[in-house]
Design an enzyme around this catalytic site. Structure first.
Site, PDB file in Angstrom:
ATOM      1  N   ASN A   9       3.872  -9.145  20.792  1.00  0.00           N
ATOM      2  CA  ASN A   9       5.292  -8.897  20.540  1.00  0.00           C
ATOM      3  C   ASN A   9       5.480  -8.956  19.023  1.00  0.00           C
ATOM      4  OD1 ASN A   9       8.062  -9.007  20.263  1.00  0.00           O
ATOM      5  ND2 ASN A   9       8.312 -10.996  21.284  1.00  0.00           N
ATOM      6  N   LYS A  11       8.059  -8.372  17.319  1.00  0.00           N
ATOM      7  CA  LYS A  11       9.419  -8.792  16.931  1.00  0.00           C
ATOM      8  C   LYS A  11       9.972  -7.875  15.831  1.00  0.00           C
ATOM      9  CE  LYS A  11       8.456 -13.380  18.619  1.00  0.00           C
ATOM     10  NZ  LYS A  11       8.688 -14.818  18.558  1.00  0.00           N
ATOM     11  N   HIS A  94      13.423 -12.454  26.698  1.00  0.00           N
ATOM     12  CA  HIS A  94      12.795 -13.277  25.658  1.00  0.00           C
ATOM     13  C   HIS A  94      13.787 -14.346  25.198  1.00  0.00           C
ATOM     14  CE1 HIS A  94      10.985 -14.583  21.931  1.00  0.00           C
ATOM     15  NE2 HIS A  94       9.848 -14.118  22.423  1.00  0.00           N
ATOM     16  N   GLU A  96      14.529 -15.451  22.407  1.00  0.00           N
ATOM     17  CA  GLU A  96      15.361 -15.084  21.244  1.00  0.00           C
ATOM     18  C   GLU A  96      16.558 -14.247  21.685  1.00  0.00           C
ATOM     19  OE1 GLU A  96      12.071 -13.639  18.882  1.00  0.00           O
ATOM     20  OE2 GLU A  96      11.369 -15.710  18.733  1.00  0.00           O
ATOM     21  N   GLU A 166       7.191 -19.148  28.258  1.00  0.00           N
ATOM     22  CA  GLU A 166       7.231 -19.425  26.823  1.00  0.00           C
ATOM     23  C   GLU A 166       8.168 -20.600  26.558  1.00  0.00           C
ATOM     24  OE1 GLU A 166       6.071 -15.694  24.450  1.00  0.00           O
ATOM     25  OE2 GLU A 166       8.187 -15.532  24.871  1.00  0.00           O
ATOM     26  N   GLY A 172       6.750 -19.842  17.617  1.00  0.00           N
ATOM     27  CA  GLY A 172       6.804 -19.713  16.161  1.00  0.00           C
ATOM     28  C   GLY A 172       6.800 -21.048  15.424  1.00  0.00           C
ATOM     29  N   SER A 212       3.041 -19.868  20.071  1.00  0.00           N
ATOM     30  CA  SER A 212       2.004 -20.277  19.113  1.00  0.00           C
ATOM     31  C   SER A 212       0.583 -20.115  19.663  1.00  0.00           C
ATOM     32  CB  SER A 212       2.246 -21.710  18.637  1.00  0.00           C
ATOM     33  OG  SER A 212       3.501 -21.807  17.967  1.00  0.00           O
TER      34      SER A 212
END
Ligand code: PGA
Length: 256
Positions: A9, A11, A94, A96, A166, A172, A212
């Site tokens: 991904n 992003k 996701h 985010e 996730e 991240g 990560s």
């Protein structure tokens, strides 16, 4: 045997030129990979990257899509437009998008059904925040996200859904769940799918881990019974690290 599925991904990273260069490198280096591989560049690079990966073993993914097919939806991208440029997989839910853009389980579910209706594969992301983990709510949140994300998905379509677990606190941040922590949640996800769709669907569901994932921790995660791949963010932005994750078995042997 479920096999492994590694997705990158990207992003909000890479110009079109950079995206095409990276995709070209991956096409060369992963041509003989025995694992399923997908890359999801930003919308602006989909067409150009699509031309690079067409006819190769690398699938083209999108990072999100609209919940409507067409029409007055300023700033949105339709699943029909994604298909038009060669996309075959879409990442939905996701964290985010859930946390920064306020996407709810209901909205994500509408997108999942629309994507499947149009023959796109889906990666449905689920995962708890740190506060939810600390409050002992991991299982409740993840089960709810799976149930609601898949609500109304027909049994003959669920095989084209992959679930990505996730944990939000691991994305991240450099903090990843231990393989054992991740495995425990993956087992819960698999049994939820089995409860909803039967034992065979549960057994066959691909469940990726994300948060990560790096070359050094990929093999340990992949060794877990219920972890079937990875959804990779930061480490998907360079060919060296992404290839090392895709080829986690060879990388681990070489590292001794
Ligand atoms: P990360 O991102 O690998 O940079 O933690 C994973 C993801 O958000 O899919």
């Amino acid at each position: 045997m479920r096999g492994y599925y590694i997705a990158g991904n990207w992003k909000m990273h890479k110009t079109v030129g950079e995206a095409v260069d990276l995709a070209g490198e991956l096409v060369k280096r992963l041509a003989r990979s025995g694992h399923r591989v997908m890359i999801a560049p930003p919308f602006t690079s989909l067409q150009a990257v699509g031309e690079k990966v067409r006819g190769t073993n690398i699938l083209l993914g999108a990072q999100n899509m609209a919940s409507a097919e067409l029409g007055a939806h300023t700033g949105q991208i339709s699943c029909l437009m994604l298909k038009d440029v060669g996309v075959s997989v879409v990442i939905l839910g996701h964290s985010e998008c859930r946390l920064l853009d306020g996407e709810t389980n209901a909205l994500i579910n509408a997108k999942v059904k629309l994507a499947l209706l149009h023959g796109l594969e889906v990666i449905l992301c689920v995962g708890e925040t740190l506060a939810e983990r600390e409050a002992g709510l991991v299982e409740k949140i993840v089960v709810e996200q799976v149930e609601e994300g898949l609500r109304g998905v027909a049994p003959d379509r669920v095989g084209t859904v992959t679930i990505a677990y996730e944990p939000v606190w691991a994305i991240g941040t450099g903090k990843n769940a231990t393989p054992q922590d991740a495995e425990a949640v993956h087992a819960v996800i698999r049994s939820t799918v089995a409860r909803l769709y039967g034992a065979k669907a549960g057994e066959e569901m691909l469940i990726q881990y994300g948060g990560s994932v790096k070359p050094d921790n990929a093999a340990g995660l992949m060794a877990m019974k219920n972890i079937d791949g990875a959804l990779v963010g930061g480490a998907a932005l360079s060919a060296d690290s992404f290839c090392a994750i895709v080829e986690f078995d060879a990388y681990q042997r070489a590292a001794g």
